[in-house]
Design a protein around this motif. Structure first.
Motif, mmCIF file in Angstrom:
data_model
loop_
_atom_site.group_PDB
_atom_site.id
_atom_site.type_symbol
_atom_site.label_atom_id
_atom_site.label_comp_id
_atom_site.label_asym_id
_atom_site.label_seq_id
_atom_site.Cartn_x
_atom_site.Cartn_y
_atom_site.Cartn_z
ATOM 1 N N CYS A 1 0.541 -1.418 -0.187
ATOM 2 C CA CYS A 1 -0.092 0.048 -0.115
ATOM 3 C C CYS A 1 0.747 1.074 -0.210
ATOM 4 N N TYR A 2 0.856 2.051 -0.781
ATOM 5 C CA TYR A 2 0.734 3.319 -0.471
ATOM 6 C C TYR A 2 0.178 4.822 -0.622
ATOM 7 N N ASN A 3 0.350 5.713 -0.251
ATOM 8 C CA ASN A 3 -0.547 7.319 -0.391
ATOM 9 C C ASN A 3 -1.585 6.565 1.077
ATOM 10 N N THR A 4 -0.933 5.997 2.299
ATOM 11 C CA THR A 4 -1.300 6.183 3.174
ATOM 12 C C THR A 4 -1.195 7.302 4.272
ATOM 13 N N GLU A 5 -0.889 8.026 3.644
ATOM 14 C CA GLU A 5 -0.991 9.880 3.669
ATOM 15 C C GLU A 5 -2.528 10.191 3.612
ATOM 16 N N GLN A 6 -2.875 9.830 2.489
ATOM 17 C CA GLN A 6 -4.250 9.851 1.772
ATOM 18 C C GLN A 6 -4.729 10.968 0.836
ATOM 19 N N ALA A 7 -3.474 11.408 0.746
ATOM 20 C CA ALA A 7 -3.712 13.159 -0.011
ATOM 21 C C ALA A 7 -4.680 12.056 -1.382
ATOM 22 N N SER A 8 -4.830 13.181 -1.964
ATOM 23 C CA SER A 8 -5.923 13.621 -2.949
ATOM 24 C C SER A 8 -4.438 14.245 -4.348
ATOM 25 N N THR A 9 -3.684 15.007 -3.037
ATOM 26 C CA THR A 9 -3.088 16.377 -4.863
ATOM 27 C C THR A 9 -1.452 16.354 -4.430
ATOM 28 N N LEU A 10 -1.082 16.666 -5.326
ATOM 29 C CA LEU A 10 0.449 16.254 -5.888
ATOM 30 C C LEU A 10 0.518 14.898 -4.398
ATOM 31 N N LEU A 11 0.636 13.650 -5.260
ATOM 32 C CA LEU A 11 0.888 12.679 -4.984
ATOM 33 C C LEU A 11 2.518 12.979 -4.527
ATOM 34 N N GLU A 12 3.238 13.158 -5.717
ATOM 35 C CA GLU A 12 4.229 12.843 -5.884
ATOM 36 C C GLU A 12 5.137 13.662 -4.499
ATOM 37 N N VAL A 13 4.598 14.297 -3.900
ATOM 38 C CA VAL A 13 5.200 14.834 -2.850
ATOM 39 C C VAL A 13 3.964 14.547 -1.532
ATOM 40 N N ASN A 14 3.172 14.573 -1.597
ATOM 41 C CA ASN A 14 1.734 14.636 -0.100
ATOM 42 C C ASN A 14 1.624 12.995 -0.218
ATOM 43 N N ALA A 15 1.831 12.062 -1.149
ATOM 44 C CA ALA A 15 1.809 10.363 -0.849
ATOM 45 C C ALA A 15 3.628 10.218 -0.546
ATOM 46 N N SER A 16 3.975 10.951 -0.187
ATOM 47 C CA SER A 16 5.893 10.569 0.285
ATOM 48 C C SER A 16 6.409 11.083 1.835
ATOM 49 N N GLN A 17 5.261 11.380 2.284
ATOM 50 C CA GLN A 17 5.682 11.977 3.704
ATOM 51 C C GLN A 17 6.531 11.049 4.628
ATOM 52 N N ARG A 18 5.058 9.772 4.615
ATOM 53 C CA ARG A 18 5.047 9.370 5.528
ATOM 54 C C ARG A 18 7.274 7.963 5.968
ATOM 55 N N ASP A 19 7.460 7.767 6.628
ATOM 56 C CA ASP A 19 8.561 6.912 6.349
ATOM 57 C C ASP A 19 8.331 6.185 5.975
#
Ligand code: K7E
Ligand code: CUA
Length: 662
Positions: free
Chosen positions: A242-260
């Motif tokens: 699973c990725y995007n566990t940040e649950q972002a819906s915009t600019l995933l290249e940044v916002n879905a790469s937050q968590r370690d």
């Protein structure tokens, strides 16, 4: 010749010294004598079939290995005018969905059916990434036999991976979206409340392969990426990255790469079956298509289904567990013993390898660090077997050789790295040209790999072939992995963009191949089993032409009395009963494709006579010395014309004056 060999060897050495750089002239990177290993003499068969996903072509292609010869393109999710797939009346229903007729898709993964964790050569499954579907291809005909759509899903990427006896094919949604029975008309920034991730477990009939959605698991809203079933000791479990566990819906290249760390989700599907039996599932109303091709009537039927059973993973606590996995995991691969689960974090500088045994213990000991939306999160160290340190950049996918080694692709550093599962040491690395995605070892995701070759499927081709304008085909590269070191032996271009691919010894499939369809078994409602039963019948605004083809004529080959505006259905039966004698059918002005009709088969082309005139039709497949003679004429008269409907072939050809224009 000797001189060339020497310069090749020098260049190969230079390449080896710079494993993570793109060599300037990669063309010389094949070592001397390597080409002989890929040589298959004319008339000789290849040793393996290689089934390669077609990506944005929507098809799957079949190559022979080690030659890299293209043997066939199997149309699955995209129309194929070459074969009339999606154009003939018989095949159109295969592409029906809840959105209507969908002529294209994006096909990423292949999965050959298995028995006891070994490839059994019966079927190959394929996913559609865009309008979520799973297809089953029959390997006796190399044709698409069935397509099932997936409700509550969007972007069916984590699919169509299977259990070791083909009990289930899974499909995890890439995009979480509001469930189909909820009001989906919600602001996109309400992702956290309203978007859910569904995983479908599709049961497969043991005898006939028929697919059915046994149940769906409702999971937190994340992106499910890839998956593999447990096998052996881990049979009964499934693993999903699973990725995007940040649950972002915009600019995933940044916002879905937050968590370690994101997760690998472990699913106890045997437990899910128990809950299902105990009536814990909720019936949800949905709409999805189920399409089946019947090889007796040579006709597809499409049915819209309206219900699915859903198990809620955050309510039923012991079905799903999250294992933290570094940085946006992509590939999720299980070794042949079923003990080790390899996660490939696209942004990670290491490869974590999890132990099934440790994971089980962690669950029993409740070694959890908390929960993720109601799903227990196992402590990373409690499930970890170990990490491969500094293996390369951008790990994507892993396959296995059954000898304790794993092979991982690295997109960013353009290489395949061989490492040992037991001690996590890197053993060998080879450059790929360039930016490899998936890789394949025959049987490399099963219990019994057949590790003679490894094929890398590359995203970028650049200077490997003659330029063909701005678009270059993608490229596969074949390596001999029978020794300690991987050796590049062949490049071959692919059709579409290859993602996952699989290979199997030719002997598993070769002898089951259907050679032609028996005409006496043809139950198509429009079949003509001989020229004596050919006819032309008007039904209101429709005209049905019951036609036959045999070397080298059609019957009938003269048709008159058709009126402009009428819909004409050419039902063409190929009367041949011999291998490799298709006939084609095409008619001038058709806003459709050709038909390509196999021996014993009936296929139908719809054609609308737009204006009065004479319309030739002909056979498109060079079938005999008199193939060019295999043709006919159809006369179209104005609407309301009194020219009688007539048809003929040769001896019952009407007298010249009887059908003169009025
Ligand atoms: Cu890595 Cu769609 Cu399997 Cu392509 S995915 S590479
Ligand atoms: Cu039949 Cu050409």
């Amino acid at each position: 010749m000797k001189k060339v060999t020497l310069s090749m060897a020098v260049a190969a050495l230079a390449v080896l010294m710079l494993p993570s750089c793109k060599p300037k002239n990669a063309g010389t990177a094949v070592s001397a004598g390597a080409a002989g290993k890929a040589y298959v003499a004319p008339g000789k068969y290849d040793e393996f079939y290689n089934f390669v996903s077609g990506g944005f072509s929507g098809q799957m292609s079949v190559y022979g290995l080690p030659s890299g010869r293209l043997l066939r393109v199997i149309p699955i999710f995209s129309v194929d005018p070459e074969k009339g797939y999606g154009y003939s009346e018989e095949t159109k229903p295969m592409l029906n969905t809840s959105h209507g007729f969908v002529p294209w898709d994006d096909q990423h993964h292949t999965e050959l059916s298995q028995t006891n964790g070994e490839i059994d050569g019966r079927w190959i499954f394929a996913n559609a990434n865009n309008t979520p579907r799973v297809a089953r291809v029959d390997l006796t005909t190399f044709r698409t036999a069935e397509i099932i759509e997936l409700p509550n899903s969007a972007g069916n990427h984590s699919s169509p991976f299977i259990t070791e006896n083909t009990e289930y094919v899974v499909a995890g949604t890439r995009f979480s979206v509001p469930p189909d029975d909820a009001n989906g008309d919600v602001p996109i920034n309400t992702y956290k409340q309203n978007f859910k991730g569904y995983i479908s477990f599709i049961s497969v009939g043991a005898a006939d392969g028929k697919m059915d959605i046994a149940f769906q698991l409702k999971c937190p809203g994340v992106n499910f990426d890839l998956s593999h079933a447990g096998k052996g000791k881990s049979h009964g479990w499934f693993f999903f990255s699973c990725y995007n566990t940040e649950q972002a819906s915009t600019l995933l290249e940044v916002n879905a790469s937050q968590r370690d760390k994101d997760f690998i989700m472990a699913v106890n599907w045997k437990k899910a079956e128990e809950y299902l039996k105990a009536g814990k599932g909720r019936k949800q109303s949905v709409k999805y298509a189920h399409n089946v091709y019947d090889e007796k009537s040579h006709t597809a039927t499409s049915e819209i289904r309206t219900e699915v059973t859903v198990l809620d993973a955050s309510e039923l606590k012991d079905i799903c567990y999250m294992i933290p996995c570094p940085k946006s995991p992509h590939g999720c691969d299980v070794d042949p013993t079923g003990e080790y689960i390899v996660g490939s974090g696209k942004l990670a500088a290491l490869i974590p390898v999890f132990s099934f045994t440790k994971m089980q213990k962690a669950i029993a000991d409740k070694a959890f660090e908390g929960d993720y939306e109601g799903i227990p999160v196992i402590k990373y160290d409690a499930a970890l077997h170990g990490e491969v340190k500094k293996p390369g950049l951008g790990p994507l996918h892993t396959e296995f050789d059954g000898k304790g080694n794993a092979y991982t692709t690295f997109f960013v550093s353009s290489e395949v790295v061989k490492w040992s599962i037991a001690d996590l040491k890197v053993l060998d690395r080879v450059p790929t040209y360039y930016s490899v995605g998936h890789l394949c070892i025959p049987g490399g995701d099963t219990k019994k790999p057949n590790a003679k070759y490894l094929i890398a499927y590359n995203k970028i081709t650049k200077d490997r072939y003659l330029p063909t304008g701005p678009e270059l085909s993608q490229s596969a590269q074949l390596f001999d992995i029978s020794g300690d070191k991987m050796q590049l032996i062949l490049d071959f271009p692919t059709i579409g963009e290859p993602h996952y691919a699989q290979a199997v010894a030719a002997s598993v499939i070769r002898d089951k191949s259907v050679k032609f369809f028996k005409i006496e078994e043809n139950s198509n409602p429009y079949v003509s089993k001989g020229e004596g039963t050919t006819k032309v019948v008007r039904e209101g605004n429709k005209v049905h032409v019951y036609m036959t083809s045999i070397r080298s004529h059609f019957s009938p080959d003269n048709i008159e009395g058709i009126r402009a505006g009428e819909e004409v259905y050419f039902h063409v039966t190929n009367l041949e009963q011999d291998w490799d004698v298709p006939h084609g059918f095409a008619i001038k002005g058709a806003d459709n494709a050709e038909l390509l009709i196999m021996p014993g088969e009936t296929q139908t082309l719809k054609w609308v006579a737009d204006k009065p005139g004479i319309y030739p039709f002909y056979c498109t497949d060079f079938c005999s010395a008199l193939h060019q003679e295999m043709s006919g004429y159809l006369r179209v008269s104005p609407p309301g014309s009194t020219v009688p409907l007539s048809f003929s072939t040769g001896k019952n050809y009407p007298k010249a004056d009887s059908t003169a224009a009025k």
